[in-house]
Enzyme design. Structure first.
Site, PDB file in Angstrom:
ATOM      1  N   ILE A 186       0.948  -1.448   0.226  1.00 12.05           N
ATOM      2  CA  ILE A 186       0.016   0.080  -0.260  1.00 12.05           C
ATOM      3  C   ILE A 186       0.872   1.164  -0.094  1.00 12.05           C
ATOM      4  O   ILE A 186       1.463   1.617   0.471  1.00 12.05           O
ATOM      5  CB  ILE A 186      -1.201  -0.194   1.423  1.00 12.05           C
ATOM      6  CG1 ILE A 186      -2.056  -1.025   1.842  1.00 12.05           C
ATOM      7  CG2 ILE A 186      -1.746   1.261   1.173  1.00 12.05           C
ATOM      8  CD1 ILE A 186      -2.318  -1.423   3.009  1.00 12.05           C
ATOM      9  N   ASN A 243      -1.926   4.264  -4.221  1.00 12.79           N
ATOM     10  CA  ASN A 243      -2.575   4.973  -3.091  1.00 12.79           C
ATOM     11  C   ASN A 243      -2.020   6.811  -2.821  1.00 12.79           C
ATOM     12  O   ASN A 243      -2.921   7.292  -2.549  1.00 12.79           O
ATOM     13  CB  ASN A 243      -3.547   4.973  -1.988  1.00 12.79           C
ATOM     14  CG  ASN A 243      -3.733   5.239  -0.054  1.00 12.79           C
ATOM     15  OD1 ASN A 243      -5.088   5.948  -1.201  1.00 12.79           O
ATOM     16  ND2 ASN A 243      -2.789   5.669   0.193  1.00 12.79           N
ATOM     17  N   ASP A 294       8.941   7.823  -1.553  1.00 15.45           N
ATOM     18  CA  ASP A 294       8.609   9.044  -1.862  1.00 15.45           C
ATOM     19  C   ASP A 294       8.678   8.648  -3.917  1.00 15.45           C
ATOM     20  O   ASP A 294      10.016   7.665  -4.557  1.00 15.45           O
ATOM     21  CB  ASP A 294       9.900   9.723  -2.276  1.00 15.45           C
ATOM     22  CG  ASP A 294       9.348  11.131  -2.448  1.00 15.45           C
ATOM     23  OD1 ASP A 294       8.568  11.045  -3.495  1.00 15.45           O
ATOM     24  OD2 ASP A 294       9.844  12.376  -2.207  1.00 15.45           O
ATOM     25  N   TYR A 329      -5.305  18.642 -10.552  1.00 13.14           N
ATOM     26  CA  TYR A 329      -5.816  17.359  -9.292  1.00 13.14           C
ATOM     27  C   TYR A 329      -6.708  16.635 -10.964  1.00 13.14           C
ATOM     28  O   TYR A 329      -6.217  15.843 -10.193  1.00 13.14           O
ATOM     29  CB  TYR A 329      -6.548  17.830  -8.169  1.00 13.14           C
ATOM     30  CG  TYR A 329      -7.028  16.878  -6.834  1.00 13.14           C
ATOM     31  CD1 TYR A 329      -5.867  16.310  -7.236  1.00 13.14           C
ATOM     32  CD2 TYR A 329      -8.449  16.414  -7.455  1.00 13.14           C
ATOM     33  CE1 TYR A 329      -6.645  14.975  -5.915  1.00 13.14           C
ATOM     34  CE2 TYR A 329      -8.624  15.026  -6.413  1.00 13.14           C
ATOM     35  CZ  TYR A 329      -7.591  14.387  -6.148  1.00 13.14           C
ATOM     36  OH  TYR A 329      -7.699  13.224  -5.151  1.00 13.14           O
ATOM     37  N   LYS A 339      -5.886  12.720 -11.461  1.00 10.53           N
ATOM     38  CA  LYS A 339      -7.339  11.883 -11.204  1.00 10.53           C
ATOM     39  C   LYS A 339      -7.704  11.338 -13.161  1.00 10.53           C
ATOM     40  O   LYS A 339      -7.932  10.298 -12.440  1.00 10.53           O
ATOM     41  CB  LYS A 339      -7.469  12.551 -10.383  1.00 10.53           C
ATOM     42  CG  LYS A 339      -7.582  12.209  -9.454  1.00 10.53           C
ATOM     43  CD  LYS A 339      -6.812  10.953  -8.815  1.00 10.53           C
ATOM     44  CE  LYS A 339      -6.034  11.025  -7.493  1.00 10.53           C
ATOM     45  NZ  LYS A 339      -5.349  10.047  -7.067  1.00 10.53           N
TER      46      LYS A 339
HETATM   47  P1  NDP Z   1      -3.707  11.932   3.081  1.00 11.18           P
HETATM   48  O1  NDP Z   1      -2.990  13.351   3.113  1.00 11.18           O
HETATM   49  O2  NDP Z   1      -4.399  11.267   3.967  1.00 11.18           O
HETATM   50  O3  NDP Z   1      -2.784  10.272   2.415  1.00 11.18           O
HETATM   51  C1  NDP Z   1      -1.599  10.658   0.817  1.00 11.18           C
HETATM   52  C2  NDP Z   1      -0.637   9.719   1.534  1.00 11.18           C
HETATM   53  O4  NDP Z   1      -0.269   9.608   0.672  1.00 11.18           O
HETATM   54  C3  NDP Z   1       0.173   9.950   3.019  1.00 11.18           C
HETATM   55  O5  NDP Z   1       0.422   8.071   3.170  1.00 11.18           O
HETATM   56  C4  NDP Z   1       0.967  10.308   2.168  1.00 11.18           C
HETATM   57  O6  NDP Z   1       1.787   9.439   3.244  1.00 11.18           O
HETATM   58  C5  NDP Z   1       1.583   9.867   1.091  1.00 11.18           C
HETATM   59  N1  NDP Z   1       1.706  10.358   0.097  1.00 11.18           N
HETATM   60  C6  NDP Z   1       1.607  11.397  -0.907  1.00 11.18           C
HETATM   61  N2  NDP Z   1       2.652  11.905  -1.263  1.00 11.18           N
HETATM   62  C7  NDP Z   1       3.798  11.417  -1.345  1.00 11.18           C
HETATM   63  C8  NDP Z   1       4.721  10.688  -2.469  1.00 11.18           C
HETATM   64  N3  NDP Z   1       6.042  11.177  -2.936  1.00 11.18           N
HETATM   65  N4  NDP Z   1       5.434   9.705  -2.277  1.00 11.18           N
HETATM   66  C9  NDP Z   1       4.810   8.098  -1.336  1.00 11.18           C
HETATM   67  N5  NDP Z   1       3.788   8.591  -0.520  1.00 11.18           N
HETATM   68  C10 NDP Z   1       3.242   9.912  -1.116  1.00 11.18           C
HETATM   69  O7  NDP Z   1      -5.132  12.068   1.753  1.00 11.18           O
HETATM   70  P2  NDP Z   1      -6.256  10.665   1.751  1.00 11.18           P
HETATM   71  O8  NDP Z   1      -5.874   9.377   2.300  1.00 11.18           O
HETATM   72  O9  NDP Z   1      -6.789  11.042   1.577  1.00 11.18           O
HETATM   73  O10 NDP Z   1      -5.648  10.070  -0.048  1.00 11.18           O
HETATM   74  C11 NDP Z   1      -5.077   9.183  -0.194  1.00 11.18           C
HETATM   75  C12 NDP Z   1      -5.485   8.488  -2.000  1.00 11.18           C
HETATM   76  O11 NDP Z   1      -7.057   9.184  -1.736  1.00 11.18           O
HETATM   77  C13 NDP Z   1      -5.055   9.473  -2.902  1.00 11.18           C
HETATM   78  O12 NDP Z   1      -4.698   9.280  -3.947  1.00 11.18           O
HETATM   79  C14 NDP Z   1      -6.570  11.200  -2.637  1.00 11.18           C
HETATM   80  O13 NDP Z   1      -5.755  12.163  -4.553  1.00 11.18           O
HETATM   81  C15 NDP Z   1      -7.669  10.426  -2.928  1.00 11.18           C
HETATM   82  N6  NDP Z   1      -8.771  10.565  -2.995  1.00 11.18           N
HETATM   83  C16 NDP Z   1      -8.985  11.218  -1.670  1.00 11.18           C
HETATM   84  C17 NDP Z   1     -10.172  11.850  -1.237  1.00 11.18           C
HETATM   85  C18 NDP Z   1     -10.679  12.673  -0.361  1.00 11.18           C
HETATM   86  O14 NDP Z   1     -11.747  13.399  -0.509  1.00 11.18           O
HETATM   87  N7  NDP Z   1      -9.679  12.434   0.803  1.00 11.18           N
HETATM   88  C19 NDP Z   1     -11.040  11.875  -2.468  1.00 11.18           C
HETATM   89  C20 NDP Z   1     -10.490  10.805  -4.079  1.00 11.18           C
HETATM   90  C21 NDP Z   1      -9.710  10.696  -3.809  1.00 11.18           C
HETATM   91  P3  NDP Z   1       3.678  10.813   3.425  1.00 11.18           P
HETATM   92  O15 NDP Z   1       3.773  12.026   3.777  1.00 11.18           O
HETATM   93  O16 NDP Z   1       4.191   9.804   4.573  1.00 11.18           O
HETATM   94  O17 NDP Z   1       4.419  10.997   2.666  1.00 11.18           O
END
Ligand code: NDP
Length: 249
Positions: A11, A92, A65, A158, A162
């Site tokens: 994940i 994700n 990353d 964004y 998507k």
């Molecule tokens: P969060 O901000 O809670 O989680 C985002 C996650 O992505 C974090 O764990 C972050 O971890 C990780 N991440 C970001 N950049 C990087 C990177 N460069 N490398 C590795 N990991 C990365 O948001 P959500 O859980 O809401 O989002 C998860 C997914 O769901 C996303 O793709 C988002 O677009 C999608 N989504 C969200 C919605 C919403 O309303 N929340 C609606 C529809 C889709 P870390 O910073 O530790 O690297």
């Protein structure tokens, strides 16, 4: 016994929100987990929690990353032996930066969103897919969004990322049609996570305003959907699932 028991699940973005919730749901089904994100301390703390709550589940915390292609390939290649045979990849990791009209959106925001949401997803898939093909099994879940099929003002970049995720998911499904590898798009509406505040640069009041008059989804709602989509019998492929809060139009 769950069809997911003993499966190896990678994940990305497992350090918060939907990704973290997916980790919990897969653990409940007895899957072993590779939790990837940049914030390793969060993954380590999750790993400790799982050791207590789900002692039979093996967890590997992977600092990653997704924007760095070489690091992604090295990380997948260097996985410990018991985590190498990834059965399910949940792409994700993703973010939104700002809520800006197209006219003023910064180049940094454009690059960061495309590098993470689009290119990062491609790199991780490219690193994991050959193994799935070799083993002739697997599932790839791409967390897109309703922004992958709809568009709204001040979200052009964004939404574009998507839309790209939805398009790549469809293409890959066609490319793998002769294999037992499933390719699945999950398209959530509003989910309350850290993402909700990040998109407003940390302004919690603005973030809360978005949810006025509706009850947003939780990470768990999406995680349960991901688990459902990846636990069907081998002849069933869920192509895509759109999940809205009941009162989101
Ligand atoms: P969060 O901000 O809670 O989680 C985002 C996650 O992505 C974090 O764990 C972050 O971890 C990780 N991440 C970001 N950049 C990087 C990177 N460069 N490398 C590795 N990991 C990365 O948001 P959500 O859980 O809401 O989002 C998860 C997914 O769901 C996303 O793709 C988002 O677009 C999608 N989504 C969200 C919605 C919403 O309303 N929340 C609606 C529809 C889709 P870390 O910073 O530790 O690297």
């Amino acid at each position: 016994m769950s069809r997911l028991a003993g499966k190896i699940v990678l994940i990305t973005g497992a350090s918060s929100g939907i990704g973290q919730a997916c980790a919990v749901e897969y653990a409940k089904h007895g899957s072993h987990l590779i939790l990837a994100a940049r914030r390793l301390e969060r993954l380590d703390s999750l790993k400790s929690t799982f050791a207590k709550d789900y002692p039979s589940v093996k967890v590997h915390a992977l600092k990653l990353d997704v924007r760095n292609k070489d690091l992604v390939f090295d990380a997948i290649k260097s996985l410990p032996k018991e985590f190498k045979d990834i059965d399910i990849l949940v792409n994700n990791a993703g973010l939104v930066i700002g809520v800006d009209p197209l006219e003023t959106v910064s180049e940094e925001a454009i690059n960061t969103m495309f590098d993470t949401n689009v290119k990062g997803l491609v790199y991780v898939t490219q690193a994991v897919l050959p193994g799935m093909k070799e083993r002739q099994r697997g599932a790839i879940v791409n967390i897109s969004s309703i922004a992958g099929t709809e568009a709204y003002p001040n979200g052009s970049i964004y939404c574009a990322t998507k839309h790209a995720v939805c398009a790549m998911t469809k293409s890959l499904r066609h490319e793998l049609v002769a294999t037992p590898i499933n390719v699945i798009s999950i398209e959530p509406g509003m989910v309350e996570t850290e993402f909700s505040v990040i998109r407003f640069g940390g302004d919690k009041e603005k973030a809360d305003n978005v949810y006025k008059g509706l009850e947003p989804l939780t990470g768990q709602d999406i995680a349960e959907t991901v688990v459902f989509a990846t636990s069907r019998p081998p002849h069933v492929q869920i192509a895509s699932m759109v999940v809205f809060p009941t009162n989101q139009s």
